[in-house]
Design a protein around this motif. Structure first.
Motif, PDB file in Angstrom:
ATOM      1  N   LEU A  31     -31.922  37.642  18.819  1.00 37.80           N
ATOM      2  CA  LEU A  31     -32.636  37.351  17.584  1.00 37.80           C
ATOM      3  C   LEU A  31     -33.251  38.605  16.977  1.00 37.80           C
TER       4      LEU A  31
ATOM      5  N   LEU B 235     -34.077  36.145  10.516  1.00 32.22           N
ATOM      6  CA  LEU B 235     -34.086  34.682  10.425  1.00 32.22           C
ATOM      7  C   LEU B 235     -35.359  34.127   9.804  1.00 32.22           C
TER       8      LEU B 235
ATOM      9  N   TYR C 198     -38.696  32.336   9.150  1.00 36.69           N
ATOM     10  CA  TYR C 198     -39.385  31.239   9.819  1.00 36.69           C
ATOM     11  C   TYR C 198     -38.469  30.495  10.788  1.00 36.69           C
ATOM     12  N   PHE C 199     -37.182  30.496  10.511  1.00 34.00           N
ATOM     13  CA  PHE C 199     -36.253  29.798  11.407  1.00 34.00           C
ATOM     14  C   PHE C 199     -36.249  30.431  12.795  1.00 34.00           C
ATOM     15  N   GLY C 200     -36.540  31.715  12.872  1.00 37.21           N
ATOM     16  CA  GLY C 200     -36.621  32.386  14.167  1.00 37.21           C
ATOM     17  C   GLY C 200     -37.722  31.811  15.039  1.00 37.21           C
TER      18      GLY C 200
ATOM     19  N   PHE D 244     -38.664  28.652  14.996  1.00 31.78           N
ATOM     20  CA  PHE D 244     -38.103  27.390  15.475  1.00 31.78           C
ATOM     21  C   PHE D 244     -37.190  27.626  16.679  1.00 31.78           C
ATOM     22  N   VAL D 245     -36.271  28.565  16.543  1.00 31.75           N
ATOM     23  CA  VAL D 245     -35.324  28.850  17.624  1.00 31.75           C
ATOM     24  C   VAL D 245     -36.056  29.349  18.863  1.00 31.75           C
ATOM     25  N   SER D 246     -37.048  30.200  18.679  1.00 29.06           N
ATOM     26  CA  SER D 246     -37.787  30.768  19.804  1.00 29.06           C
ATOM     27  C   SER D 246     -38.537  29.695  20.580  1.00 29.06           C
TER      28      SER D 246
ATOM     29  N   TRP E  60     -42.147  35.379  16.863  1.00 24.86           N
ATOM     30  CA  TRP E  60     -41.116  34.704  17.646  1.00 24.86           C
ATOM     31  C   TRP E  60     -41.486  34.706  19.127  1.00 24.86           C
TER      32      TRP E  60
ATOM     33  N   MET F  95     -44.282  26.243  18.067  1.00 21.75           N
ATOM     34  CA  MET F  95     -44.027  26.540  16.651  1.00 21.75           C
ATOM     35  C   MET F  95     -45.298  26.974  15.930  1.00 21.75           C
TER      36      MET F  95
END
Length: 296
Positions: free
Chosen positions: A48, A53, A55-57, A59-61, A91, A130
């Motif tokens: 990553l 990414l 804000y989506f990063g 979420f993934v983290s 993240w 989050m």
């Protein structure tokens, strides 16, 4: 005295039969993730750092933190490695927060509490991660939040060239680590069943009152020692009238404020940010607990 021992053994035996196989399955799955999937999970987060990414990063983290099998002492060195690879602090905050709260092994254990509690636990831990990432992004955008200076690359104990032996050794370490806490939790649960009237648990932790959620969040701080060890207690408390929101508050503050976790976090956060972390944990656990009670 003999009669009391028989009663206690009965309560112990009943709950052991209900939870034992969740414990066994949890160790098996947890060790499998640690031996066969850990590098892929951590590699995904490290990758990553090379992507934009936004804000989506976060979420993934947070998702990867839930999937990570590491405890806090294992998470900090790997997070330091991620930081050197270019992974952002927000993240990392999401990953570390959700990793503290949950792992694949604890997910299996929590299934013994029922499907509703299991789903709520997974979602609340993910949400907590989050929100931690969002707070770091919003309030520490221009300055670093973590200080990983001096942390070396993490070393793995799963190094046996034979994959089967590597897995068996991991399971054995898992048994040695979790069995004492698991048995202690069963003993405490038996004592609660025998000597603590159901009405007390219902009055303190039942219903939708904020007081019950606050009390559960508070006792999670000193009482929580190991995730597997608290499952028998939680199961008994839920039977005796503890609300799901109170249980969630306990499950959030407990692992997040474990003394060993706080000692590790103090190194990378410092005193001021550690205080902010504790305030965040208490506030979020109370808010999520109250929200859960309104929904369920």
């Amino acid at each position: 005295m003999q009669r009391e021992a028989i009663y206690l053994w009965y309560y112990f035996d009943v709950q052991l039969r209900q939870i034992f196989w969740y414990w066994v399955l949890g160790m098996g799955v947890g060790s499998a993730v640690s031996v066969f999937l850990k590098e892929r999970i951590h590699g995904a987060l490290r990758a990553l750092g090379q992507k934009k990414l936004g804000y989506f990063g976060i979420f993934v983290s947070s998702v990867l933190g839930v999937a990570s099998p590491l405890c806090m002492y294992g998470t900090i060195p790997i997070a330091a490695s991620f930081s050197r690879s270019g992974v952002r602090d927000d993240w990392l905050a999401a990953f570390m927060m959700s990793s503290i709260l949950l792992n694949p092994q604890l997910i299996i254990y929590s299934a013994s509490l029922g499907g509703t509690v299991l789903i709520v636990r997974i979602l609340s831990c993910f949400l907590c991660g989050m929100m931690a990432g969002l707070c770091v992004r919003w309030f520490y955008k221009e300055k670093p939040f973590f200080h990983f200076f001096g942390f070396a690359e993490p070393t793995s104990r799963d190094t046996d060239p034979d994959l089967l032996l590597r897995y068996i050794k991991n399971v054995w370490r898992n048994i040695k680590t979790t069995a004492p806490y698991f048995l202690f939790g069963l003993v405490l649960s038996a004592l609660f069943q025998r000597y603590v009237p159901t009405e007390i648990m219902t009055d303190v932790f039942g219903g939708n009152e904020a007081w019950g959620v606050l009390m559960a969040a508070t006792i999670g701080v000193p009482l929580y020692a190991c995730g597997g060890g608290t499952i028998p207690l939680l199961q008994q408390w839920l039977w005796e009238g503890m609300s799901v929101g109170s249980a969630v508050a306990f499950m959030l503050t407990g692992p997040a404020t474990k003394i060993t976790n706080l000692g590790a976090l103090k190194i990378v956060l410092g005193a001021k940010r550690l205080f902010l972390y504790l305030a965040y944990v208490m506030a979020v656990s109370l808010a999520i607990g109250l929200l859960v009670n309104q929904i369920i």
